[in-house]
Design an enzyme around this catalytic site. Structure first.
Site, PDB file in Angstrom:
ATOM      1  CB  SER A   1      -0.853   0.007   1.276  1.00 26.58           C
ATOM      2  OG  SER A   1      -1.466   1.270   1.470  1.00 26.58           O
TER       3      SER A   1
ATOM      4  CE1 TYR B   1      -4.119  -1.871   5.564  1.00 23.12           C
ATOM      5  CE2 TYR B   1      -3.209   0.255   4.938  1.00 23.12           C
ATOM      6  CZ  TYR B   1      -3.810  -0.934   4.594  1.00 23.12           C
ATOM      7  OH  TYR B   1      -4.077  -1.213   3.270  1.00 23.12           O
TER       8      TYR B   1
HETATM    9  P1  NAP Z   1     -11.473  -5.680   1.277  1.00 22.78           P
HETATM   10  O1  NAP Z   1     -12.410  -5.295   0.211  1.00 22.78           O
HETATM   11  O2  NAP Z   1     -11.769  -5.366   2.681  1.00 22.78           O
HETATM   12  O3  NAP Z   1     -11.172  -7.255   1.117  1.00 22.78           O
HETATM   13  C1  NAP Z   1     -10.287  -7.892   1.994  1.00 22.78           C
HETATM   14  C2  NAP Z   1     -10.122  -9.342   1.579  1.00 22.78           C
HETATM   15  O4  NAP Z   1      -9.207  -9.965   2.498  1.00 22.78           O
HETATM   16  C3  NAP Z   1     -11.424 -10.105   1.626  1.00 22.78           C
HETATM   17  O5  NAP Z   1     -11.458 -11.017   0.566  1.00 22.78           O
HETATM   18  C4  NAP Z   1     -11.322 -10.836   2.953  1.00 22.78           C
HETATM   19  O6  NAP Z   1     -12.009 -12.061   2.934  1.00 22.78           O
HETATM   20  C5  NAP Z   1      -9.837 -11.136   3.018  1.00 22.78           C
HETATM   21  N1  NAP Z   1      -9.383 -11.400   4.382  1.00 22.78           N
HETATM   22  C6  NAP Z   1      -9.435 -10.569   5.447  1.00 22.78           C
HETATM   23  N2  NAP Z   1      -8.937 -11.194   6.533  1.00 22.78           N
HETATM   24  C7  NAP Z   1      -8.580 -12.418   6.143  1.00 22.78           C
HETATM   25  C8  NAP Z   1      -8.003 -13.531   6.803  1.00 22.78           C
HETATM   26  N3  NAP Z   1      -7.698 -13.494   8.116  1.00 22.78           N
HETATM   27  N4  NAP Z   1      -7.758 -14.660   6.093  1.00 22.78           N
HETATM   28  C9  NAP Z   1      -8.072 -14.715   4.785  1.00 22.78           C
HETATM   29  N5  NAP Z   1      -8.616 -13.698   4.087  1.00 22.78           N
HETATM   30  C10 NAP Z   1      -8.854 -12.567   4.770  1.00 22.78           C
HETATM   31  O7  NAP Z   1     -10.016  -5.054   1.019  1.00 22.78           O
HETATM   32  P2  NAP Z   1      -9.326  -4.569  -0.336  1.00 22.78           P
HETATM   33  O8  NAP Z   1      -9.484  -3.104  -0.406  1.00 22.78           O
HETATM   34  O9  NAP Z   1      -9.722  -5.422  -1.478  1.00 22.78           O
HETATM   35  O10 NAP Z   1      -7.809  -4.828   0.062  1.00 22.78           O
HETATM   36  C11 NAP Z   1      -7.057  -5.914  -0.453  1.00 22.78           C
HETATM   37  C12 NAP Z   1      -5.587  -5.669  -0.135  1.00 22.78           C
HETATM   38  O11 NAP Z   1      -5.184  -4.442  -0.755  1.00 22.78           O
HETATM   39  C13 NAP Z   1      -5.305  -5.502   1.352  1.00 22.78           C
HETATM   40  O12 NAP Z   1      -4.063  -6.088   1.669  1.00 22.78           O
HETATM   41  C14 NAP Z   1      -5.232  -4.000   1.524  1.00 22.78           C
HETATM   42  O13 NAP Z   1      -4.431  -3.632   2.626  1.00 22.78           O
HETATM   43  C15 NAP Z   1      -4.604  -3.596   0.204  1.00 22.78           C
HETATM   44  N6  NAP Z   1      -4.822  -2.207  -0.164  1.00 22.78           N
HETATM   45  C16 NAP Z   1      -6.088  -1.705  -0.343  1.00 22.78           C
HETATM   46  C17 NAP Z   1      -6.254  -0.383  -0.703  1.00 22.78           C
HETATM   47  C18 NAP Z   1      -7.597   0.235  -0.934  1.00 22.78           C
HETATM   48  O14 NAP Z   1      -7.645   1.478  -1.120  1.00 22.78           O
HETATM   49  N7  NAP Z   1      -8.682  -0.510  -0.960  1.00 22.78           N
HETATM   50  C19 NAP Z   1      -5.127   0.439  -0.871  1.00 22.78           C
HETATM   51  C20 NAP Z   1      -3.870  -0.102  -0.678  1.00 22.78           C
HETATM   52  C21 NAP Z   1      -3.738  -1.417  -0.340  1.00 22.78           C
HETATM   53  P3  NAP Z   1     -13.320 -12.317   3.841  1.00 22.78           P
HETATM   54  O15 NAP Z   1     -14.189 -11.099   3.708  1.00 22.78           O
HETATM   55  O16 NAP Z   1     -13.900 -13.538   3.238  1.00 22.78           O
HETATM   56  O17 NAP Z   1     -12.761 -12.522   5.194  1.00 22.78           O
END
Ligand code: NAP
Length: 258
Positions: free
Chosen positions: A149, A162
């Site tokens: 990130s 985070y």
């Molecule tokens: P999200 O929509 O909240 O989705 C998170 C995913 O992670 C879901 O599929 C969730 O599955 C899974 N997850 C959470 N805890 C878990 C666990 N203990 N074991 C297995 N799976 C788990 O988040 P996102 O925005 O797509 O983020 C995905 C990645 O990108 C993350 O690492 C986040 O830090 C990174 N990121 C996001 C952004 C942003 O702006 N959105 C920016 C930079 C980086 P379940 O719901 O089935 O538990």
């Protein structure tokens, strides 16, 4: 053993991970999609993968536990017999944003367990399997891709744990890239900026205003498929003389401007 290349994508039940799994499936990979949700509740999210007609499985597992990680690997090897790509994408924000001086040990352990510990130990376990496979078949080109990130280098004092987890993922990427280069396994870090998912939906209005005011040179929200395309670029073979590389997918957020 299946003929298709096999990609494990953690956190593929929704958001960025779901887009990555969908894109890799479209590019011909068999998919192991991982999440903690019951499949019955998120089945519709896999409609596009089903349409690709390539093999896929869903593994319900918590990546922060050894038991969960073991289950992912045994299900993958039982079903497909190989691992070509690991995408460490599963991640969480703190349940409650809290000032650095108030951050609890509980939240620290939760965020680092899911975001960082899982990335390290799943990479370690998968790397052992990839090294053995590569030694037996030099034509293979396995890859590990970590989703970090902009928080890896941007201070947010309301969610320090985070930021720490994401900064550490950058070092995990460098360590594994260094260790695995002689084994022919490349490792990449994809560094997303503000991407429209459930994670950011709680701060949508705040980020809408910041983007409109020029937070990013490219004035729009990132979409999950923007990140998925970068993952595909890393897996495609077009970056094979690069490892430990960081790919920013952030609309230019990382640029310093005057
Ligand atoms: P999200 O929509 O909240 O989705 C998170 C995913 O992670 C879901 O599929 C969730 O599955 C899974 N997850 C959470 N805890 C878990 C666990 N203990 N074991 C297995 N799976 C788990 O988040 P996102 O925005 O797509 O983020 C995905 C990645 O990108 C993350 O690492 C986040 O830090 C990174 N990121 C996001 C952004 C942003 O702006 N959105 C920016 C930079 C980086 P379940 O719901 O089935 O538990």
């Amino acid at each position: 053993m299946i003929e298709h290349q096999v990609a494990i994508v953690t956190g593929a039940s929704r958001g960025i991970g779901n887009a990555i799994a969908t894109r890799l499936s479209g590019e011909g990979y068999a998919i192991v999609a991982v999440g903690t949700s019951e499949l019955s509740g998120i089945s519709a999210n896999f409609a596009a993968i089903r349409q690709s007609r390539l093999p896929w499985i869903y593994v319900q597992a918590d990546v922060s536990t050894r038991e969960g990680r073991d289950r992912i690997l045994s299900a993958t090897l039982e079903e497909f017999g190989r691992i070509d790509v690991l995408v460490n994408n599963a991640g969480v924000a703190p349940k409650v944003r809290m000032d650095l001086l108030e951050t609890s040990e509980e939240s620290f352990d939760r965020v680092l367990g899911i975001n960082l510990k899982s990335t390290f130990f799943l990479s370690q376990a998968v790397a052992r399997i990839m090294c053995e496979a590569k030694a037996g078949n030099p034509a293979l080109a396995p890859k590990i891709v970590n989703i970090s990130s902009v928080s890896a280098y941007t201070s947010s004092t309301q969610r320090g744990e985070y930021c720490i987890s994401k900064a550490a993922i950058s070092m995990v990427t460098q360590l594994f890239a260094d260790r695995l280069a002689d084994s022919g396994i490349n490792v990449y870090e994809i560094r997303p900026g503000v991407i429209a998912t459930d994670m950011t939906s709680v701060v949508k209005e705040k980020y809408d205003a910041m983007i409109a005011n020029g937070l990013t040179p490219i004035r729009r929200w990132g979409q999950p498929d923007d990140v998925a395309k970068a993952v595909w670029a890393a897996c495609s073979g077009l970056l094979d003389f690069s490892t430990g590389e960081v790919i920013n997918v952030d609309g230019g957020f990382h640029l310093r401007r005057l």
